[in-house]
Write a protein that holds these residues in place. Structure first.
Motif, mmCIF file in Angstrom:
data_model
loop_
_atom_site.group_PDB
_atom_site.id
_atom_site.type_symbol
_atom_site.label_atom_id
_atom_site.label_comp_id
_atom_site.label_asym_id
_atom_site.label_seq_id
_atom_site.Cartn_x
_atom_site.Cartn_y
_atom_site.Cartn_z
ATOM 1 N N PHE A 70 14.459 3.210 9.003
ATOM 2 C CA PHE A 70 15.830 3.631 9.276
ATOM 3 C C PHE A 70 16.607 2.402 9.719
ATOM 4 O O PHE A 70 16.224 1.721 10.673
ATOM 5 C CB PHE A 70 15.841 4.704 10.366
ATOM 6 N N THR A 71 17.691 2.094 9.027
ATOM 7 C CA THR A 71 18.466 0.889 9.331
ATOM 8 C C THR A 71 19.816 1.204 9.972
ATOM 9 O O THR A 71 20.658 0.315 10.094
ATOM 10 C CB THR A 71 18.693 0.062 8.043
ATOM 11 N N GLY A 72 20.006 2.445 10.373
ATOM 12 C CA GLY A 72 21.256 2.831 11.012
ATOM 13 C C GLY A 72 21.320 2.353 12.453
ATOM 14 O O GLY A 72 20.396 1.718 12.969
ATOM 15 N N PRO A 73 22.391 2.690 13.130
ATOM 16 C CA PRO A 73 22.573 2.248 14.516
ATOM 17 C C PRO A 73 21.544 2.880 15.460
ATOM 18 O O PRO A 73 21.066 3.992 15.228
ATOM 19 C CB PRO A 73 23.993 2.702 14.863
ATOM 20 N N ASP A 74 21.214 2.141 16.500
ATOM 21 C CA ASP A 74 20.236 2.622 17.488
ATOM 22 C C ASP A 74 20.678 3.931 18.138
ATOM 23 O O ASP A 74 19.840 4.736 18.521
ATOM 24 C CB ASP A 74 20.000 1.561 18.567
ATOM 25 N N VAL A 76 21.965 6.410 16.724
ATOM 26 C CA VAL A 76 21.691 7.521 15.805
ATOM 27 C C VAL A 76 20.197 7.715 15.591
ATOM 28 O O VAL A 76 19.753 8.799 15.210
ATOM 29 C CB VAL A 76 22.412 7.278 14.450
ATOM 30 N N ARG A 77 19.409 6.660 15.854
ATOM 31 C CA ARG A 77 17.969 6.703 15.597
ATOM 32 C C ARG A 77 17.271 7.930 16.190
ATOM 33 O O ARG A 77 16.478 8.587 15.495
ATOM 34 C CB ARG A 77 17.283 5.435 16.094
ATOM 35 N N TYR A 80 18.027 10.848 13.956
ATOM 36 C CA TYR A 80 17.319 10.694 12.678
ATOM 37 C C TYR A 80 15.851 11.089 12.843
ATOM 38 O O TYR A 80 15.309 11.843 12.032
ATOM 39 C CB TYR A 80 17.430 9.250 12.170
ATOM 40 N N MET A 137 20.768 9.726 5.092
ATOM 41 C CA MET A 137 20.705 8.766 6.195
ATOM 42 C C MET A 137 19.970 7.487 5.788
ATOM 43 O O MET A 137 20.343 6.394 6.223
ATOM 44 C CB MET A 137 20.047 9.407 7.414
ATOM 45 N N ARG A 140 21.961 6.374 1.620
ATOM 46 C CA ARG A 140 23.409 6.379 1.338
ATOM 47 C C ARG A 140 24.253 5.914 2.526
ATOM 48 O O ARG A 140 25.030 5.007 2.402
ATOM 49 C CB ARG A 140 23.866 7.777 0.881
ATOM 50 N N ILE A 141 24.091 6.575 3.662
ATOM 51 C CA ILE A 141 24.948 6.246 4.795
ATOM 52 C C ILE A 141 24.599 4.882 5.375
ATOM 53 O O ILE A 141 25.478 4.042 5.602
ATOM 54 C CB ILE A 141 24.870 7.354 5.879
ATOM 55 N N TRP A 142 23.300 4.654 5.606
ATOM 56 C CA TRP A 142 22.842 3.394 6.170
ATOM 57 C C TRP A 142 21.837 2.725 5.254
ATOM 58 O O TRP A 142 20.733 2.390 5.667
ATOM 59 C CB TRP A 142 22.261 3.601 7.567
#
Length: 144
Positions: A70-74, A76-77, A80, A137, A140-142
């Motif tokens: 997962f490469t999104g913001p912490d 959001v982790r 997720y 998630m 697409r998004i991240w």
């Protein structure tokens, strides 16, 4: 085409299968509430077929590319991970439930089928929808 590109294509196909499965489940519910058993049966068998294809493509994709971080913001982790783990656990749980529903319907034990379906349906729908959310998630998004 690289293996990674092929893996992304399989992930997209699986997201489409999850979306199709969710739509078929909702249509199947609508049909059974209208007592349209023939259309209900077609929708539910379609949802089972989508699930079987998803599993085959997921195993193929995973064997080729492994897991994806997962490469999104912490911030959001945790959300997720909550969605991912609940999806994974319930995906394992729903398989024997669906198989049992198929068995009961095949034996025309519709009272037992109906009782089990009331528990299985929301779990199956949740698994289909959260599978799509996990894809969005990750890819697409991240997207990395």
């Amino acid at each position: 085409m690289t293996i990674e590109a092929f893996g992304r294509i399989l992930a997209t196909v699986n997201a489409c299968l999850n979306l199709t499965s969710a739509a078929l489940l909702l249509a199947g519910l609508r049909f059974i509430l209208r007592r349209d058993i023939a259309r209900h049966r077609l929708c539910m068998l379609g949802a089972v077929a989508c699930g079987a294809l998803f599993l085959a493509f997921y195993v193929t994709r995973f064997s080729l590319t492994g897991s994806h971080p997962f490469t999104g913001p912490d911030s959001v982790r945790p959300w997720y991970l909550l969605i991912l783990f609940s999806h994974m656990v319930l995906a394992v749980v729903v398989v024997p439930l669906v198989l049992r529903l198929l068995f009961l319907a095949g034996r025309e034990r519709f009272d037992a089928h109906r009782r089990l379906a009331r528990w299985t349906f929301p779990v199956w729908l949740y698994v289909s929808v959260t599978g799509l959310v996990v894809y969005l998630m990750l890819y697409r998004i991240w997207a990395p």
